[in-house]
Every structure is written in C-alpha cells, then in structure tokens.
Design a protein around this motif. Structure first.
Motif, PDB file in Angstrom:
ATOM      1  N   LEU A  83       0.831  -1.207   0.000  1.00  0.00           N
ATOM      2  CA  LEU A  83       0.000   0.000   0.000  1.00  0.00           C
ATOM      3  C   LEU A  83       0.861   1.250   0.000  1.00  0.00           C
ATOM      4  O   LEU A  83       0.547   2.249  -0.656  1.00  0.00           O
ATOM      5  CB  LEU A  83      -0.930   0.006   1.225  1.00  0.00           C
ATOM      6  CG  LEU A  83      -2.084  -1.008   1.206  1.00  0.00           C
ATOM      7  CD1 LEU A  83      -2.821  -0.994   2.545  1.00  0.00           C
ATOM      8  CD2 LEU A  83      -3.052  -0.680   0.061  1.00  0.00           C
ATOM      9  N   THR A  84       1.960   1.196   0.754  1.00  0.00           N
ATOM     10  CA  THR A  84       2.862   2.349   0.812  1.00  0.00           C
ATOM     11  C   THR A  84       3.464   2.642  -0.557  1.00  0.00           C
ATOM     12  O   THR A  84       3.590   3.796  -0.982  1.00  0.00           O
ATOM     13  CB  THR A  84       3.994   2.095   1.828  1.00  0.00           C
ATOM     14  OG1 THR A  84       3.409   1.817   3.098  1.00  0.00           O
ATOM     15  CG2 THR A  84       4.893   3.314   1.958  1.00  0.00           C
ATOM     16  N   SER A  85       3.851   1.583  -1.256  1.00  0.00           N
ATOM     17  CA  SER A  85       4.466   1.766  -2.571  1.00  0.00           C
ATOM     18  C   SER A  85       3.478   2.276  -3.605  1.00  0.00           C
ATOM     19  O   SER A  85       3.867   2.869  -4.608  1.00  0.00           O
ATOM     20  CB  SER A  85       5.081   0.444  -3.039  1.00  0.00           C
ATOM     21  OG  SER A  85       4.072  -0.544  -3.182  1.00  0.00           O
ATOM     22  N   CYS A  86       2.173   2.040  -3.347  1.00  0.00           N
ATOM     23  CA  CYS A  86       1.150   2.466  -4.300  1.00  0.00           C
ATOM     24  C   CYS A  86       0.674   3.899  -4.059  1.00  0.00           C
ATOM     25  O   CYS A  86      -0.021   4.474  -4.893  1.00  0.00           O
ATOM     26  CB  CYS A  86      -0.055   1.518  -4.226  1.00  0.00           C
ATOM     27  SG  CYS A  86       0.330  -0.162  -4.763  1.00  0.00           S
ATOM     28  N   VAL A  87       1.009   4.448  -2.897  1.00  0.00           N
ATOM     29  CA  VAL A  87       0.556   5.794  -2.557  1.00  0.00           C
ATOM     30  C   VAL A  87       1.333   6.828  -3.363  1.00  0.00           C
ATOM     31  O   VAL A  87       2.521   6.671  -3.641  1.00  0.00           O
ATOM     32  CB  VAL A  87       0.739   6.048  -1.039  1.00  0.00           C
ATOM     33  CG1 VAL A  87       0.423   7.485  -0.680  1.00  0.00           C
ATOM     34  CG2 VAL A  87      -0.173   5.115  -0.251  1.00  0.00           C
ATOM     35  N   SER A  88       0.641   7.885  -3.686  1.00  0.00           N
ATOM     36  CA  SER A  88       1.270   8.967  -4.434  1.00  0.00           C
ATOM     37  C   SER A  88       2.422   9.565  -3.649  1.00  0.00           C
ATOM     38  O   SER A  88       2.397   9.627  -2.427  1.00  0.00           O
ATOM     39  CB  SER A  88       0.231  10.057  -4.739  1.00  0.00           C
ATOM     40  OG  SER A  88       0.872  11.186  -5.296  1.00  0.00           O
ATOM     41  N   GLY A  89       3.451  10.021  -4.335  1.00  0.00           N
ATOM     42  CA  GLY A  89       4.620  10.588  -3.699  1.00  0.00           C
ATOM     43  C   GLY A  89       4.356  11.892  -2.977  1.00  0.00           C
ATOM     44  O   GLY A  89       5.238  12.424  -2.324  1.00  0.00           O
ATOM     45  N   SER A  90       3.127  12.430  -3.070  1.00  0.00           N
ATOM     46  CA  SER A  90       2.812  13.691  -2.401  1.00  0.00           C
ATOM     47  C   SER A  90       2.716  13.529  -0.891  1.00  0.00           C
ATOM     48  O   SER A  90       2.825  14.498  -0.149  1.00  0.00           O
ATOM     49  CB  SER A  90       1.497  14.265  -2.934  1.00  0.00           C
ATOM     50  OG  SER A  90       0.439  13.344  -2.685  1.00  0.00           O
ATOM     51  N   PHE A  91       2.516  12.306  -0.423  1.00  0.00           N
ATOM     52  CA  PHE A  91       2.433  12.057   1.029  1.00  0.00           C
ATOM     53  C   PHE A  91       3.386  10.920   1.397  1.00  0.00           C
ATOM     54  O   PHE A  91       3.269   9.810   0.878  1.00  0.00           O
ATOM     55  CB  PHE A  91       1.006  11.695   1.439  1.00  0.00           C
ATOM     56  CG  PHE A  91       0.854  11.544   2.937  1.00  0.00           C
ATOM     57  CD1 PHE A  91       0.716  12.657   3.748  1.00  0.00           C
ATOM     58  CD2 PHE A  91       0.877  10.288   3.527  1.00  0.00           C
ATOM     59  CE1 PHE A  91       0.591  12.520   5.128  1.00  0.00           C
ATOM     60  CE2 PHE A  91       0.758  10.148   4.902  1.00  0.00           C
ATOM     61  CZ  PHE A  91       0.613  11.274   5.705  1.00  0.00           C
ATOM     62  N   VAL A  92       4.321  11.223   2.291  1.00  0.00           N
ATOM     63  CA  VAL A  92       5.351  10.253   2.648  1.00  0.00           C
ATOM     64  C   VAL A  92       5.589  10.271   4.156  1.00  0.00           C
ATOM     65  O   VAL A  92       5.574  11.333   4.780  1.00  0.00           O
ATOM     66  CB  VAL A  92       6.685  10.555   1.929  1.00  0.00           C
ATOM     67  CG1 VAL A  92       7.747   9.531   2.316  1.00  0.00           C
ATOM     68  CG2 VAL A  92       6.488  10.570   0.425  1.00  0.00           C
TER      69      VAL A  92
END
Length: 217
Positions: A11-20
């Motif tokens: 799920l983390t890898s699929c999240v947009s790079g705008s939120f980390v």
C-alpha cells in the motif's frame, strides 16, 4: 502477520509521492533500562486540520502485534496502547503539529526489540514508516562494582574510604589492648567452665584451693 506487513508495504508503494512517512533512523541500538526516542516525519499541509489525522505505531514480533501509540482524528487514544508500554511512552504533541511523531520509550526492556511500523492516514494520503529497535541486556552490576573497586585500589583511594567508614561507623578509635585482654578473659573463662577441678585442689568448703589471677584491662 507477515501478510499484514507485506500489505502495508504494498500500500505504501502504491501511494502517491505527495504524502510520505519517513524515519529519522532506520535502526536503533539501546541498552536495557535506558530511554530512547523513536521519530517519524510525515508530509503536512497548512490548510489541513489535525482532526483528520490518524496514527498507528505498532511493534511487530513474530506473530505478535503491540500498539505503542494511537491517534484517532487528532486525539490520542491511550486505551489502545498495549499494557507492556503502559506508563513508558511519552509523546511530543507540539512536534506532532509540525509533522513529526516523537515517542520517548522509557525503561527499555529486551522484549521491546523488534520492528516498529508507524501508519499515518490523513484525508490527503496514507503512508507507513518502519524502523528496527534492538535492546541488549544491561551489563552485570557486580562486574561494574568490582571494576570500580580495582580502579580505586590502583589510585590508592580505597584505604581512605574504608578508614573513613570505620571511624564514622564506630564513632571512636578503640585501643587494641582492649581486644587482647578481652580475648584472654574469655578464653580463661571458657577453659574454667570446661575443666573439672581435681578433688585434691578443693578447699574444705568445696571451693577451689588455688588463687586465680585476673588480668586487668
């Protein structure tokens, strides 16, 4: 349990790079009974309220999961915390508003070792940060004690310490002759109790016919 960890990573890898969510340190090494601060950072937006902030920080050990820290809609939920962490976790609320999760874990135990995952979920993104904590056992206190004694002996300080302790404990310096005379008296009395006086040495009234000389202190 392994499936859950894999799911979080996916799920983390699929999240947009705008939120980390990042960790300031990927691996921590500490000693038992000491304190340590675990820290994660996450992307913030000035126009977003913390009321939509949800955080789950958990310890993963094999098939066991222990909740370290839980925030639901901006409010800390202490009831969710695992009892093993009760009274040992302090959070920095001011840092949280700046996008930093700072958790001080006090009085470390060896069973605190493991993988720590911090899930952050907001209305503008979701991400997970993870780090490893290794807690080693405390050093042998007796070993440290004798090491200190040896150091003091090498410096010639132990004699002074012992002498000072004797003076304080006894309150005065006793004349050695007291112990000598006292020991002689006790030994003489003990011998007299254990020895049977021959009948020929007894006086007519049954008392001993010889004169006993007592040592004076």
């Amino acid at each position: 349990m392994i499936c859950r960890i894999l799911l979080l990573i996916i799920l983390t890898s699929c999240v947009s790079g705008s939120f980390v969510v990042n960790v300031t340190q990927t691996c921590y090494q500490a000693e038992e009974n000491h304190n340590i601060t675990l820290e994660w950072t996450f992307t913030t937006k000035p126009d977003r309220s913390t009321n939509m902030l949800n955080i789950f920080c958990e310890l993963f050990i094999s098939d066991e999961v222990s909740v370290l820290y839980h925030v639901h809609e901006g409010v800390e939920v202490s009831e969710s915390q695992n009892e093993k962490f009760s009274g040992r976790v302090q959070s920095d609320k001011d840092a949280l508003r700046e996008g930093r999760i700072r958790l001080q874990l006090c009085r470390l135990r060896t069973d605190d070792s493991g993988l720590y995952l911090c899930e952050v979920n907001t209305d503008y993104g979701f991400s997970v940060g993870r780090c490893q904590l290794n807690v080693t056992g405390a050093k042998n206190s007796k070993e440290n004690y004798w090491k200190t004694v040896k150091t003091a002996l090498a410096g010639g300080q132990i004699a002074v310490i012992i002498l000072a302790g004797l003076i304080v404990g006894i309150g005065e310096i006793v004349d050695p002759k007291f112990f000598i005379s006292k020991g002689v008296r006790e030994e003489t009395a003990s011998d007299a109790d254990e020895t049977t006086v021959p009948p020929q040495l007894l006086a007519n009234d049954g008392s001993e016919g010889c004169e006993v000389t007592h040592l004076e202190a």
